[in-house]
Write an enzyme that holds these catalytic residues in place. Structure first.
Site, PDB file in Angstrom:
ATOM      1  N   LYS A   1       9.039  -4.301  -3.351  1.00 17.19           N
ATOM      2  CA  LYS A   1       8.967  -3.623  -1.976  1.00 17.19           C
ATOM      3  C   LYS A   1       7.669  -3.552  -1.131  1.00 17.19           C
ATOM      4  O   LYS A   1       6.697  -3.558  -1.960  1.00 17.19           O
ATOM      5  CB  LYS A   1       9.493  -2.175  -2.376  1.00 17.19           C
ATOM      6  CG  LYS A   1      11.038  -1.938  -2.785  1.00 17.19           C
ATOM      7  CD  LYS A   1      11.343  -0.571  -2.815  1.00 17.19           C
ATOM      8  CE  LYS A   1      12.690  -0.371  -3.313  1.00 17.19           C
ATOM      9  NZ  LYS A   1      13.082   0.842  -3.850  1.00 17.19           N
TER      10      LYS A   1
ATOM     11  N   ASN B   1      -1.738   7.161  -4.827  1.00 14.84           N
ATOM     12  CA  ASN B   1      -0.466   6.490  -5.728  1.00 14.84           C
ATOM     13  C   ASN B   1      -0.246   6.686  -7.036  1.00 14.84           C
ATOM     14  O   ASN B   1       0.730   6.776  -7.444  1.00 14.84           O
ATOM     15  CB  ASN B   1      -0.952   4.930  -5.491  1.00 14.84           C
ATOM     16  CG  ASN B   1      -1.009   4.692  -3.946  1.00 14.84           C
ATOM     17  OD1 ASN B   1      -0.633   5.224  -3.040  1.00 14.84           O
ATOM     18  ND2 ASN B   1      -1.693   3.359  -3.745  1.00 14.84           N
TER      19      ASN B   1
ATOM     20  N   THR C   1       7.437  -1.954  -8.056  1.00 17.42           N
ATOM     21  CA  THR C   1       6.547  -1.537  -6.923  1.00 17.42           C
ATOM     22  C   THR C   1       6.350  -2.964  -6.323  1.00 17.42           C
ATOM     23  O   THR C   1       6.427  -2.748  -5.104  1.00 17.42           O
ATOM     24  CB  THR C   1       5.355  -1.068  -7.477  1.00 17.42           C
ATOM     25  OG1 THR C   1       5.599   0.095  -7.864  1.00 17.42           O
ATOM     26  CG2 THR C   1       4.291  -0.977  -6.316  1.00 17.42           C
TER      27      THR C   1
ATOM     28  N   GLY D   1      -2.813  -9.361 -14.441  1.00 16.34           N
ATOM     29  CA  GLY D   1      -1.946  -9.721 -13.298  1.00 16.34           C
ATOM     30  C   GLY D   1      -0.423 -10.697 -13.650  1.00 16.34           C
ATOM     31  O   GLY D   1       0.013  -9.875 -14.823  1.00 16.34           O
TER      32      GLY D   1
ATOM     33  N   ASP E   1      -1.777   1.007  -9.529  1.00 17.34           N
ATOM     34  CA  ASP E   1      -1.824   2.237  -9.393  1.00 17.34           C
ATOM     35  C   ASP E   1      -0.433   2.838 -10.088  1.00 17.34           C
ATOM     36  O   ASP E   1      -0.508   3.788 -10.669  1.00 17.34           O
ATOM     37  CB  ASP E   1      -1.747   2.689  -8.208  1.00 17.34           C
ATOM     38  CG  ASP E   1      -3.098   2.421  -7.505  1.00 17.34           C
ATOM     39  OD1 ASP E   1      -4.149   2.290  -7.999  1.00 17.34           O
ATOM     40  OD2 ASP E   1      -3.102   2.223  -6.009  1.00 17.34           O
TER      41      ASP E   1
ATOM     42  N   ASP F   1      -2.630   3.929   4.689  1.00 21.80           N
ATOM     43  CA  ASP F   1      -2.593   2.438   4.636  1.00 21.80           C
ATOM     44  C   ASP F   1      -1.915   2.051   6.111  1.00 21.80           C
ATOM     45  O   ASP F   1      -0.979   2.218   6.328  1.00 21.80           O
ATOM     46  CB  ASP F   1      -1.941   1.995   3.532  1.00 21.80           C
ATOM     47  CG  ASP F   1      -2.636   2.337   2.002  1.00 21.80           C
ATOM     48  OD1 ASP F   1      -3.604   2.946   2.027  1.00 21.80           O
ATOM     49  OD2 ASP F   1      -1.943   1.953   1.157  1.00 21.80           O
TER      50      ASP F   1
ATOM     51  N   GLY G   1      -3.791   5.139  -1.018  1.00 24.05           N
ATOM     52  CA  GLY G   1      -5.060   5.650  -1.811  1.00 24.05           C
ATOM     53  C   GLY G   1      -4.483   5.490  -3.170  1.00 24.05           C
ATOM     54  O   GLY G   1      -3.670   5.837  -3.670  1.00 24.05           O
TER      55      GLY G   1
ATOM     56  N   GLY H   1      -5.916   7.315  -5.640  1.00 25.99           N
ATOM     57  CA  GLY H   1      -5.509   8.740  -6.336  1.00 25.99           C
ATOM     58  C   GLY H   1      -4.049   9.113  -6.112  1.00 25.99           C
ATOM     59  O   GLY H   1      -3.179   9.433  -6.934  1.00 25.99           O
TER      60      GLY H   1
ATOM     61  N   GLU I   1     -12.616   5.885  -5.673  1.00 23.48           N
ATOM     62  CA  GLU I   1     -12.629   5.867  -4.380  1.00 23.48           C
ATOM     63  C   GLU I   1     -13.142   7.044  -3.661  1.00 23.48           C
ATOM     64  O   GLU I   1     -13.116   7.350  -2.641  1.00 23.48           O
ATOM     65  CB  GLU I   1     -11.161   5.589  -3.836  1.00 23.48           C
ATOM     66  CG  GLU I   1     -10.740   3.961  -3.903  1.00 23.48           C
ATOM     67  CD  GLU I   1      -9.398   3.600  -3.231  1.00 23.48           C
ATOM     68  OE1 GLU I   1      -8.759   4.582  -2.968  1.00 23.48           O
ATOM     69  OE2 GLU I   1      -9.302   2.512  -2.891  1.00 23.48           O
TER      70      GLU I   1
HETATM   71  O1  RIB Z   1      -4.315   0.229  -4.867  1.00 20.45           O
HETATM   72  C1  RIB Z   1      -3.901   0.233  -3.494  1.00 20.45           C
HETATM   73  C2  RIB Z   1      -4.497   1.150  -2.774  1.00 20.45           C
HETATM   74  O2  RIB Z   1      -5.978   0.826  -2.621  1.00 20.45           O
HETATM   75  C3  RIB Z   1      -3.966   1.305  -1.277  1.00 20.45           C
HETATM   76  O3  RIB Z   1      -2.854   2.346  -1.234  1.00 20.45           O
HETATM   77  C4  RIB Z   1      -5.319   1.609  -0.294  1.00 20.45           C
HETATM   78  O4  RIB Z   1      -5.113   2.923   0.089  1.00 20.45           O
HETATM   79  C5  RIB Z   1      -6.406   1.512  -1.268  1.00 20.45           C
HETATM   80  O5  RIB Z   1      -6.948   2.659  -1.536  1.00 20.45           O
END
Ligand code: RIB
Length: 307
Positions: A287, A44, A284, A223, A254, A14, A40, A42, A141
């Site tokens: 931060k 995360n 989360t 949300g 995630d 990221d 990502g 997955g 993804e």
């Molecule tokens: O859900 C957050 C994630 O979405 C990020 O870490 C980024 O990589 C995207 O895939």
């Protein structure tokens, strides 16, 4: 044998920048506070499960480049098993360009190596690594055909399948019955059902629509309004979001899913698991970043110890 969380999904580096205003076409605006960190969906979700203390294995692919090595290092540091993370010379590691603006983020993805794993590959790895009773988690993804094949195979092997259809894409009707738990946000819900879950009645219509297709349990995350869940036995419960100081919402969803998977893996029921996952995702967003911002179990318990 102890149960584990098995995650098939994306690993992205990221690259995130804060800005005070979004650029128009052909325009450049000044940004600040660049962050380059492992993410990502997955990765995360796997990190969130591992930081909650359960055995977690990752099925993924990175490129043979510096970002790929950094992604594997990060996962291992947080306790995720990487035996099934492939390294390819045919594509670069996935990249997410993230703009942090006005308390929210906008993401552009380059899938790269995330699209290397085929349905055949994932089937072989699931049989090598997974067992009945494990919790299988995936998102959208990676390749669609591989994702659907993985859900179907994991379900047929007796794993509990959790699917997070993010970013939103069409799901063929025949796939829904392989999903034990669908976890989706409001925009994904609107995309899949045509119903924006903006109030109680709309949530119920959306839950009906998804369960009619064959998925057993559903959680819609709302949300700041928390989440609504309907189980296989048609029990419903709402969970309120925690009020915290929001710094960066990246990986909040995630974290919710990974922490939820960890709790289910430990034998907790859905209602208890959602309460824990809600607390985890609240920490989360206090931060910056993705995997680095996800809390460990002891941090969650310490922060909410008065309850
Ligand atoms: O859900 C957050 C994630 O979405 C990020 O870490 C980024 O990589 C995207 O895939």
């Amino acid at each position: 044998m102890a149960k584990k969380v098995l995650t098939f999904g994306s690993l992205n580096m990221d690259l995130t920048i804060e800005c005070e205003r979004l650029p128009q076409g052909g325009e450049t605006v000044q940004g600040s506070d660049l962050l380059c960190n492992a993410g990502g969906k997955g990765g995360n979700q796997a990190v969130a499960a591992a930081k909650s203390g359960v055995q977690t294995e990752m099925i993924a692919c990175v490129g043979q480049d510096i970002f790929g090595m950094q992604m594997i290092e990060a996962l291992e540091k947080y306790g995720v098993g990487c035996k099934e993370v492939r390294i390819t010379d045919k594509a670069q590691t996935g990249i997410a360009m993230i703009t942090r603006y006005d308390g929210d983020n906008r993401i552009i993805l380059s899938a790269g190596a995330n699209h290397i794993i085929t349905p055949e590959d994932v089937g072989l790895v699931l049989h090598k690594t997974g067992s009945a009773g494990d919790i299988f988690v995936t998102q959208f993804e990676c390749r669609k055909d591989t994702t659907f094949a993985a859900l179907c195979e994991a379900h047929n092997m007796g794993m509990y399948t959790i699917f997070n259809p993010a970013p939103a894409k069409e799901i063929p009707p025949e796939v829904f019955r392989y999903i034990d738990l669908l976890v989706l946000n409001q925009s994904e819900c609107e995309f899949l059902t045509g119903i924006f879950p903006g109030d109680e009645a709309a949530c119920r219509r959306a839950l009906d629509a998804i369960q009619t297709l064959g998925t057993k349990s559903v959680i819609i995350t709302l949300g700041a309004a928390g989440s609504i869940c309907r189980t296989e036995k048609k029990e419903e419960f709402r969970t309120l979001a925690r009020k915290v100081n929001v710094v960066d919402t990246t990986a909040a969803g995630d974290t919710f899913i990974g922490a939820l998977a960890a709790e289910l893996c430990e034998g907790r029921n859905l209602e208890e698991s959602i309460k824990y996952a809600t607390k985890a995702s609240a920490l989360t967003i206090m931060k910056y970043g993705a995997q680095q911002s996800i809390p460990y179990r002891n941090e969650i318990e310490e922060f909410f110890k008065e309850e």
